[in-house]
Write a protein that holds these residues in place. Sequence first.
Motif, PDB file in Angstrom:
ATOM      1  N   HIS A 138      -1.141  -5.130   2.618  1.00 39.18           N
ATOM      2  CA  HIS A 138      -1.233  -6.568   2.408  1.00 39.18           C
ATOM      3  C   HIS A 138      -0.487  -7.342   3.495  1.00 39.18           C
ATOM      4  O   HIS A 138      -0.893  -8.456   3.863  1.00 39.18           O
ATOM      5  CB  HIS A 138      -0.690  -6.933   1.032  1.00 39.18           C
ATOM      6  CG  HIS A 138      -1.573  -6.497  -0.097  1.00 39.18           C
ATOM      7  ND1 HIS A 138      -2.749  -7.142  -0.427  1.00 39.18           N
ATOM      8  CD2 HIS A 138      -1.473  -5.447  -0.954  1.00 39.18           C
ATOM      9  CE1 HIS A 138      -3.323  -6.522  -1.445  1.00 39.18           C
ATOM     10  NE2 HIS A 138      -2.567  -5.502  -1.788  1.00 39.18           N
ATOM     11  N   HIS A 139       0.590  -6.771   4.011  1.00 33.05           N
ATOM     12  CA  HIS A 139       1.292  -7.420   5.116  1.00 33.05           C
ATOM     13  C   HIS A 139       0.404  -7.465   6.360  1.00 33.05           C
ATOM     14  O   HIS A 139       0.422  -8.451   7.115  1.00 33.05           O
ATOM     15  CB  HIS A 139       2.588  -6.665   5.418  1.00 33.05           C
ATOM     16  CG  HIS A 139       3.455  -7.355   6.432  1.00 33.05           C
ATOM     17  ND1 HIS A 139       4.149  -8.515   6.158  1.00 33.05           N
ATOM     18  CD2 HIS A 139       3.729  -7.056   7.729  1.00 33.05           C
ATOM     19  CE1 HIS A 139       4.811  -8.897   7.227  1.00 33.05           C
ATOM     20  NE2 HIS A 139       4.580  -8.032   8.209  1.00 33.05           N
ATOM     21  N   GLU A 169      -7.600  -0.525 -10.087  1.00 24.57           N
ATOM     22  CA  GLU A 169      -8.061  -1.150  -8.860  1.00 24.57           C
ATOM     23  C   GLU A 169      -9.493  -0.702  -8.544  1.00 24.57           C
ATOM     24  O   GLU A 169      -9.904   0.410  -8.872  1.00 24.57           O
ATOM     25  CB  GLU A 169      -7.140  -0.795  -7.691  1.00 24.57           C
ATOM     26  CG  GLU A 169      -5.702  -1.242  -7.884  1.00 24.57           C
ATOM     27  CD  GLU A 169      -4.872  -0.184  -8.570  1.00 24.57           C
ATOM     28  OE1 GLU A 169      -5.471   0.708  -9.203  1.00 24.57           O
ATOM     29  OE2 GLU A 169      -3.638  -0.254  -8.467  1.00 24.57           O
ATOM     30  N   ARG A 177      -2.863  -7.667   6.296  1.00 24.26           N
ATOM     31  CA  ARG A 177      -3.843  -8.719   6.041  1.00 24.26           C
ATOM     32  C   ARG A 177      -3.264 -10.098   6.302  1.00 24.26           C
ATOM     33  O   ARG A 177      -3.950 -10.974   6.859  1.00 24.26           O
ATOM     34  CB  ARG A 177      -4.335  -8.631   4.591  1.00 24.26           C
ATOM     35  CG  ARG A 177      -5.152  -7.381   4.274  1.00 24.26           C
ATOM     36  CD  ARG A 177      -5.657  -7.395   2.850  1.00 24.26           C
ATOM     37  NE  ARG A 177      -6.488  -8.565   2.590  1.00 24.26           N
ATOM     38  CZ  ARG A 177      -7.008  -8.838   1.397  1.00 24.26           C
ATOM     39  NH1 ARG A 177      -6.775  -8.028   0.363  1.00 24.26           N
ATOM     40  NH2 ARG A 177      -7.751  -9.904   1.225  1.00 24.26           N
ATOM     41  N   LEU A 178      -2.005 -10.310   5.926  1.00 19.06           N
ATOM     42  CA  LEU A 178      -1.372 -11.591   6.221  1.00 19.06           C
ATOM     43  C   LEU A 178      -1.175 -11.788   7.711  1.00 19.06           C
ATOM     44  O   LEU A 178      -1.291 -12.905   8.229  1.00 19.06           O
ATOM     45  CB  LEU A 178      -0.022 -11.684   5.492  1.00 19.06           C
ATOM     46  CG  LEU A 178      -0.074 -11.723   3.968  1.00 19.06           C
ATOM     47  CD1 LEU A 178       1.328 -11.671   3.379  1.00 19.06           C
ATOM     48  CD2 LEU A 178      -0.805 -12.984   3.490  1.00 19.06           C
ATOM     49  N   ALA A 232       4.667  -8.406  -0.036  1.00 18.97           N
ATOM     50  CA  ALA A 232       4.274  -8.625   1.355  1.00 18.97           C
ATOM     51  C   ALA A 232       4.475 -10.074   1.762  1.00 18.97           C
ATOM     52  O   ALA A 232       4.916 -10.363   2.884  1.00 18.97           O
ATOM     53  CB  ALA A 232       2.809  -8.221   1.540  1.00 18.97           C
ATOM     54  N   THR A 233       4.189 -10.997   0.859  1.00 19.50           N
ATOM     55  CA  THR A 233       4.387 -12.413   1.171  1.00 19.50           C
ATOM     56  C   THR A 233       5.866 -12.732   1.355  1.00 19.50           C
ATOM     57  O   THR A 233       6.252 -13.454   2.286  1.00 19.50           O
ATOM     58  CB  THR A 233       3.797 -13.284   0.057  1.00 19.50           C
ATOM     59  OG1 THR A 233       2.414 -12.938  -0.115  1.00 19.50           O
ATOM     60  CG2 THR A 233       3.901 -14.748   0.401  1.00 19.50           C
ATOM     61  N   GLU A 264       1.120  -7.741  -3.226  1.00 16.91           N
ATOM     62  CA  GLU A 264       0.847  -9.021  -2.576  1.00 16.91           C
ATOM     63  C   GLU A 264       2.104  -9.889  -2.507  1.00 16.91           C
ATOM     64  O   GLU A 264       2.405 -10.479  -1.465  1.00 16.91           O
ATOM     65  CB  GLU A 264      -0.260  -9.764  -3.321  1.00 16.91           C
ATOM     66  CG  GLU A 264      -1.612  -9.065  -3.299  1.00 16.91           C
ATOM     67  CD  GLU A 264      -1.778  -8.059  -4.417  1.00 16.91           C
ATOM     68  OE1 GLU A 264      -2.903  -7.577  -4.626  1.00 16.91           O
ATOM     69  OE2 GLU A 264      -0.768  -7.740  -5.073  1.00 16.91           O
ATOM     70  N   THR A 314       4.501  -7.276  -7.257  1.00 20.70           N
ATOM     71  CA  THR A 314       3.228  -6.663  -6.872  1.00 20.70           C
ATOM     72  C   THR A 314       3.223  -6.509  -5.358  1.00 20.70           C
ATOM     73  O   THR A 314       4.080  -7.062  -4.657  1.00 20.70           O
ATOM     74  CB  THR A 314       2.034  -7.512  -7.322  1.00 20.70           C
ATOM     75  OG1 THR A 314       2.112  -8.804  -6.697  1.00 20.70           O
ATOM     76  CG2 THR A 314       2.026  -7.680  -8.833  1.00 20.70           C
TER      77      THR A 314
END
Length: 410
Positions: free
Chosen positions: A123-124, A390, A126-127, A84-85, A81, A79
């Motif tokens: 998402h990256h 979404e 946001r991190l 990106a993590t 998220e 996904t």
Amino acid sequence: LTLQQRTTFYLELLYLDTALLLRRIVAMSVDPNHFLATSNGGKPPLLKLQNISARPELNGQLGQAVSFAAGRYVVAVLTAEIAATMAGGNNAAEPSYLKLKPESLVEATNFEQLKFGAAVAFHHARLYINSAALQERGSYIMSLLPPPLQAKLTPEKAILGAVIVVLLNIMLAFKFLSGWIGFTKIFVFLSLIVLVSTITSPDWMEGVKAGKSLRLIAKSAAINAPIRFKQILIQLTGYRNISDRMALGLMLVMLLWSGKILLTPSARAAQLQPPTPNGGIQPRVPRIPQYDLETIYKMGWDDAKHGNDFGTSLPEDMEAINKPSGYDESFDWAYNPPPPLPKQKSSSFGMSTMLSIFTLYRFGKDLVITPDGQLILDPAYVMMRLRSIEPWRLGLMGMSLYRVVSAFIR
């Protein structure tokens, strides 16, 4: 050559062909569909899951093949998220792994890869906002400010202020360009850049990896442009009966239409240079001097100060100069004002309405058509698909529906 030399030569060729054949057989047994990293220069392609009847909710999800054994690929389901993590070096979020048959996997299209990459980038970001690197950036911005402001700010507020300043500059630049060039031209120009980048990006990436020259890369991109545009049309509309000539014709029509909009002079440019009846540019005419109330009062004051007769300093043609062109003294403007100009009716079906209709079509297609192209009108399946969408897409669908309904109500 003697008979023995010829025999030795043919045996060596046979040995080489057999070795190559065995090598290909081994490679096919290890990676039959070329989905692994070893078959793609160390970078595994992004795959889309399909035709999974046991768990239909997995259809349409993306992943990457890790290994192949016993006729199945081990796929890491990703996904945005999780990707990106993992890209940030944090292994706390692990993807789920599945063993799938080769026919349950297909390489993701360019549009799906761009969409997934944009979600990963979001998402990256946001991190990154919650990382220690942001604190360092904020401290650096604070060090550039005067000491009184540094005492009132924190690194987060400094970053927020910098972002607001950048956004305001972008908005001012966009407002200036929209007023000078036109919003439609800016929208068409940006859409054209995105379209050309989406079509030619695979050829540019492959050419850079292979070390090709810019000329060869541009040539291959131009040759493959109709085929890639056809793939984009199939992906967007779901209609597969599109020939290569039809795709080429649609692409040429879109490019010509975009060029016409970009090259057509804007209304502001037409106002700055009004055309004459013969098609030329109207020459500049020297402006006739105008006398305002302050100038006339000063002239009368000077006459009274010097003892001159009333109206001595006033020019004889002042009334003719100050009188508007086409002025009719017999017309009473106070009691007979001119009628207001009629409002021009604009069409309800503009570009925004057409885009809203297309968005609703895509939304409805995703609800009732499976990733493998089957039409399912089961209410339970439709509700399951509706719950998996979404929230931002639901909001976009609501805005599009409001736009279409308001266009019909007018």
